[in-house]
Design a protein around this motif. Structure first.
Motif, PDB file in Angstrom:
ATOM      1  N   GLU A   3     124.328 -11.346 -11.852  1.00  0.00           N
ATOM      2  CA  GLU A   3     123.009 -11.972 -11.753  1.00  0.00           C
ATOM      3  C   GLU A   3     123.131 -13.425 -11.340  1.00  0.00           C
ATOM      4  O   GLU A   3     124.159 -14.048 -11.519  1.00  0.00           O
ATOM      5  CB  GLU A   3     122.335 -11.929 -13.138  1.00  0.00           C
ATOM      6  N   GLN A   4     121.997 -13.969 -10.851  1.00  0.00           N
ATOM      7  CA  GLN A   4     121.932 -15.388 -10.508  1.00  0.00           C
ATOM      8  C   GLN A   4     121.843 -16.241 -11.766  1.00  0.00           C
ATOM      9  O   GLN A   4     121.202 -15.854 -12.748  1.00  0.00           O
ATOM     10  CB  GLN A   4     120.684 -15.627  -9.669  1.00  0.00           C
ATOM     11  N   ASP A   5     122.496 -17.393 -11.730  1.00  0.00           N
ATOM     12  CA  ASP A   5     122.492 -18.315 -12.859  1.00  0.00           C
ATOM     13  C   ASP A   5     121.229 -19.169 -12.864  1.00  0.00           C
ATOM     14  O   ASP A   5     121.039 -20.015 -11.994  1.00  0.00           O
ATOM     15  CB  ASP A   5     123.740 -19.215 -12.750  1.00  0.00           C
ATOM     16  N   HIS A   6     120.366 -18.917 -13.878  1.00  0.00           N
ATOM     17  CA  HIS A   6     119.193 -19.781 -14.095  1.00  0.00           C
ATOM     18  C   HIS A   6     119.214 -20.336 -15.521  1.00  0.00           C
ATOM     19  O   HIS A   6     118.176 -20.677 -16.069  1.00  0.00           O
ATOM     20  CB  HIS A   6     117.891 -18.988 -13.892  1.00  0.00           C
ATOM     21  N   LEU A   7     120.420 -20.407 -16.124  1.00  0.00           N
ATOM     22  CA  LEU A   7     120.515 -20.712 -17.561  1.00  0.00           C
ATOM     23  C   LEU A   7     119.919 -22.070 -17.937  1.00  0.00           C
ATOM     24  O   LEU A   7     119.436 -22.248 -19.049  1.00  0.00           O
ATOM     25  CB  LEU A   7     121.975 -20.664 -18.036  1.00  0.00           C
ATOM     26  N   PHE A   8     119.982 -23.027 -17.002  1.00  0.00           N
ATOM     27  CA  PHE A   8     119.497 -24.374 -17.330  1.00  0.00           C
ATOM     28  C   PHE A   8     118.231 -24.729 -16.552  1.00  0.00           C
ATOM     29  O   PHE A   8     117.884 -25.898 -16.423  1.00  0.00           O
ATOM     30  CB  PHE A   8     120.608 -25.406 -17.072  1.00  0.00           C
ATOM     31  N   ALA A   9     117.529 -23.715 -16.040  1.00  0.00           N
ATOM     32  CA  ALA A   9     116.385 -23.967 -15.145  1.00  0.00           C
ATOM     33  C   ALA A   9     115.149 -24.462 -15.900  1.00  0.00           C
ATOM     34  O   ALA A   9     114.356 -25.223 -15.361  1.00  0.00           O
ATOM     35  CB  ALA A   9     116.064 -22.714 -14.344  1.00  0.00           C
ATOM     36  N   GLN A  10     114.979 -23.997 -17.158  1.00  0.00           N
ATOM     37  CA  GLN A  10     113.795 -24.407 -17.936  1.00  0.00           C
ATOM     38  C   GLN A  10     114.132 -25.605 -18.806  1.00  0.00           C
ATOM     39  O   GLN A  10     115.225 -25.675 -19.360  1.00  0.00           O
ATOM     40  CB  GLN A  10     113.320 -23.236 -18.826  1.00  0.00           C
ATOM     41  N   PRO A  11     113.180 -26.557 -18.934  1.00  0.00           N
ATOM     42  CA  PRO A  11     113.461 -27.732 -19.769  1.00  0.00           C
ATOM     43  C   PRO A  11     113.717 -27.330 -21.226  1.00  0.00           C
ATOM     44  O   PRO A  11     113.022 -26.480 -21.764  1.00  0.00           O
ATOM     45  CB  PRO A  11     112.180 -28.574 -19.648  1.00  0.00           C
ATOM     46  N   GLN A  12     114.751 -27.910 -21.828  1.00  0.00           N
ATOM     47  CA  GLN A  12     115.097 -27.602 -23.223  1.00  0.00           C
ATOM     48  C   GLN A  12     114.913 -28.863 -24.057  1.00  0.00           C
ATOM     49  O   GLN A  12     115.358 -29.941 -23.646  1.00  0.00           O
ATOM     50  CB  GLN A  12     116.563 -27.114 -23.285  1.00  0.00           C
ATOM     51  N   ALA A  13     114.272 -28.718 -25.221  1.00  0.00           N
ATOM     52  CA  ALA A  13     113.998 -29.866 -26.089  1.00  0.00           C
ATOM     53  C   ALA A  13     115.317 -30.546 -26.457  1.00  0.00           C
ATOM     54  O   ALA A  13     115.456 -31.756 -26.391  1.00  0.00           O
ATOM     55  CB  ALA A  13     113.268 -29.412 -27.342  1.00  0.00           C
ATOM     56  N   LYS A  14     116.301 -29.713 -26.827  1.00  0.00           N
ATOM     57  CA  LYS A  14     117.634 -30.234 -27.136  1.00  0.00           C
ATOM     58  C   LYS A  14     118.632 -29.291 -26.491  1.00  0.00           C
ATOM     59  O   LYS A  14     118.619 -28.089 -26.762  1.00  0.00           O
ATOM     60  CB  LYS A  14     117.833 -30.277 -28.656  1.00  0.00           C
ATOM     61  N   VAL A  15     119.461 -29.831 -25.624  1.00  0.00           N
ATOM     62  CA  VAL A  15     120.433 -28.988 -24.916  1.00  0.00           C
ATOM     63  C   VAL A  15     121.637 -28.751 -25.831  1.00  0.00           C
ATOM     64  O   VAL A  15     122.295 -29.705 -26.254  1.00  0.00           O
ATOM     65  CB  VAL A  15     120.878 -29.647 -23.592  1.00  0.00           C
ATOM     66  N   ALA A  16     121.910 -27.487 -26.148  1.00  0.00           N
ATOM     67  CA  ALA A  16     123.033 -27.158 -27.039  1.00  0.00           C
ATOM     68  C   ALA A  16     124.353 -27.245 -26.277  1.00  0.00           C
ATOM     69  O   ALA A  16     124.372 -27.150 -25.043  1.00  0.00           O
ATOM     70  CB  ALA A  16     122.844 -25.754 -27.592  1.00  0.00           C
ATOM     71  N   ASP A  17     125.448 -27.418 -27.038  1.00  0.00           N
ATOM     72  CA  ASP A  17     126.779 -27.428 -26.420  1.00  0.00           C
ATOM     73  C   ASP A  17     127.027 -26.116 -25.676  1.00  0.00           C
ATOM     74  O   ASP A  17     126.634 -25.039 -26.141  1.00  0.00           O
ATOM     75  CB  ASP A  17     127.864 -27.611 -27.491  1.00  0.00           C
ATOM     76  N   PHE A  18     127.704 -26.227 -24.552  1.00  0.00           N
ATOM     77  CA  PHE A  18     128.007 -25.061 -23.701  1.00  0.00           C
ATOM     78  C   PHE A  18     128.976 -24.123 -24.424  1.00  0.00           C
ATOM     79  O   PHE A  18     129.999 -24.559 -24.951  1.00  0.00           O
ATOM     80  CB  PHE A  18     128.650 -25.569 -22.404  1.00  0.00           C
ATOM     81  N   ILE A  19     128.648 -22.837 -24.474  1.00  0.00           N
ATOM     82  CA  ILE A  19     129.607 -21.845 -24.998  1.00  0.00           C
ATOM     83  C   ILE A  19     129.677 -20.643 -24.053  1.00  0.00           C
ATOM     84  O   ILE A  19     128.717 -20.334 -23.350  1.00  0.00           O
ATOM     85  CB  ILE A  19     129.281 -21.346 -26.437  1.00  0.00           C
ATOM     86  N   PHE A  20     130.834 -19.982 -24.057  1.00  0.00           N
ATOM     87  CA  PHE A  20     131.044 -18.832 -23.172  1.00  0.00           C
ATOM     88  C   PHE A  20     130.538 -17.568 -23.875  1.00  0.00           C
ATOM     89  O   PHE A  20     131.314 -16.733 -24.314  1.00  0.00           O
ATOM     90  CB  PHE A  20     132.521 -18.735 -22.780  1.00  0.00           C
ATOM     91  N   ASN A  21     129.211 -17.453 -23.954  1.00  0.00           N
ATOM     92  CA  ASN A  21     128.603 -16.314 -24.650  1.00  0.00           C
ATOM     93  C   ASN A  21     128.160 -15.253 -23.641  1.00  0.00           C
ATOM     94  O   ASN A  21     128.460 -15.324 -22.448  1.00  0.00           O
ATOM     95  CB  ASN A  21     127.434 -16.799 -25.513  1.00  0.00           C
ATOM     96  N   GLU A  22     127.411 -14.280 -24.149  1.00  0.00           N
ATOM     97  CA  GLU A  22     126.929 -13.159 -23.342  1.00  0.00           C
ATOM     98  C   GLU A  22     126.093 -13.640 -22.133  1.00  0.00           C
ATOM     99  O   GLU A  22     126.261 -13.136 -21.018  1.00  0.00           O
ATOM    100  CB  GLU A  22     126.084 -12.261 -24.263  1.00  0.00           C
ATOM    101  N   ASN A  23     125.222 -14.624 -22.364  1.00  0.00           N
ATOM    102  CA  ASN A  23     124.367 -15.118 -21.269  1.00  0.00           C
ATOM    103  C   ASN A  23     125.188 -15.722 -20.139  1.00  0.00           C
ATOM    104  O   ASN A  23     124.884 -15.517 -18.962  1.00  0.00           O
ATOM    105  CB  ASN A  23     123.388 -16.186 -21.795  1.00  0.00           C
ATOM    106  N   VAL A  24     126.227 -16.469 -20.530  1.00  0.00           N
ATOM    107  CA  VAL A  24     127.096 -17.077 -19.513  1.00  0.00           C
ATOM    108  C   VAL A  24     127.911 -15.988 -18.813  1.00  0.00           C
ATOM    109  O   VAL A  24     128.022 -15.975 -17.582  1.00  0.00           O
ATOM    110  CB  VAL A  24     128.009 -18.156 -20.141  1.00  0.00           C
ATOM    111  N   ALA A  25     128.458 -15.063 -19.588  1.00  0.00           N
ATOM    112  CA  ALA A  25     129.296 -13.995 -18.990  1.00  0.00           C
ATOM    113  C   ALA A  25     128.510 -13.209 -17.942  1.00  0.00           C
ATOM    114  O   ALA A  25     129.038 -12.849 -16.888  1.00  0.00           O
ATOM    115  CB  ALA A  25     129.814 -13.068 -20.092  1.00  0.00           C
TER     116      ALA A  25
END
Ligand SMILES: Nc1ncnc2c1ncn2[C@@H]1O[C@H](C[S@+](CC[C@H]([NH3+])C(=O)[O-])CC(=O)[O-])[C@@H](O)[C@H]1O
Ligand SMILES: O=C(O)C(=O)Cc1ccccc1
Length: 246
Positions: A3-25
């Motif tokens: 799939e295309q990466d849109h993980l950071f496309a929506q504004p986030q109130a607080k950006v969490a630390d990057f982790i290699f989870n299911e969404n990233v995989a």
């Protein structure tokens, strides 16, 4: 196809630390290709370089393998008797998908090199005698204080005619170089369709997670770990790849 990466496309109130989870995989092949200039060239040529250093009866390690792109390149390029690829990652989401891809390949093509896919922390992993160790954009995610001992462990496991293949995002000691090459990396991301919001939020997610060293720091540390030569074979903007010889 991933799939295309849109993980950071929506504004986030607080950006969490990057982790290699299911969404990233799920989006990882798209994310890394659009974020790391030269990634396809680096991965393909790690196979070409590895073929020059692979020795019979040794292991070829892919440490921090994610979905196994480097392992696949090793399989395409290395034709050496009695070598085995071992791919290691400590992200469950990554390693499960990696295992699925590799098993599917193994069952389709019987002549492929055997491969073992292991979920483990590379810091606590005992290494078998190896002729090729790839750290393709993995060391940058390791606690800086633990990098030297990891490299020492790799050096101890390496065959005298083997090699460590290390790729990293790099920073520059000259402020002018740092600004220029960082700006060019951002331009690369923009050219690959990332918005200013995506670029800024990902940068913030990576801030405490990915610690970047300069080429000089890498060189010094590799020497301290016992490597006798460190040769950059590729650089695109602030991403570089090195061959380090034991
Ligand atoms: N201590 C650790 N032990 C094991 N794995 C780790 C550890 N720390 C981080 N990782 C893993 O290292 C990988 C880094 S990505 C590598 C890309 C791949 N090499 C590629 O060629 O496609 C680089 C990037 O995303 O920029 C992730 O899968 C982490 O889970
Ligand atoms: O995206 C970035 O800015 C990077 O530096 C590289 C990267 C690529 C994929 C996951 C994490 C970091």
């Amino acid at each position: 196809m991933s799939e295309q990466d849109h993980l950071f496309a929506q504004p986030q109130a607080k950006v969490a630390d990057f982790i290699f989870n299911e969404n990233v995989a799920r989006v990882f092949p798209d994310m890394i290709k659009r974020s790391v200039p030269g990634y396809p060239t680096i991965v393909e040529n790690i196979g070409v370089i590895a073929a020059q250093f692979a020795q019979p009866n040794t292991v070829l390690y892919d440490l921090g393998c994610s979905l196994g792109a480097v392992s696949q390149s090793l399989r395409r390029h290395v034709q050496c008797d009695s070598t085995k690829i071992i791919a290691v990652d400590n992200s469950t989401a990554m390693i499960q998908r990696c295992d699925e891809y590799m098993s599917a390949q193994s069952s389709m093509y019987e002549e492929l090199q055997p491969i073992e896919v292991i979920e483990a922390d590379i810091l606590s992993l005992d290494l078998l005698p190896a002729s090729v160790v790839a750290l393709n954009f993995t060391l940058q995610f390791i606690d800086p204080e633990k990098r030297l001992s990891l490299l020492r462990k790799i050096h101890s496991a390496l065959h005298p005619k083997g090699a460590l293949l290390l790729s990293e995002k790099i920073r520059f000691e000259s402020q002018a170089d740092q600004t220029l090459l960082n700006d060019l990396h951002i331009a690369f991301k923009r050219a690959n369709g990332y918005s200013e919001m995506e670029i800024a939020q990902k940068r913030s997610a990576l801030e405490n997670v990915m610690m970047i060293d300069s080429i000089e720091v890498h060189r010094q540390r590799l020497q301290e770990a016992g490597f006798t030569s460190v040769t950059p074979w590729f650089q695109c903007f602030n991403f570089a790849s090195f061959v380090a010889l034991p």
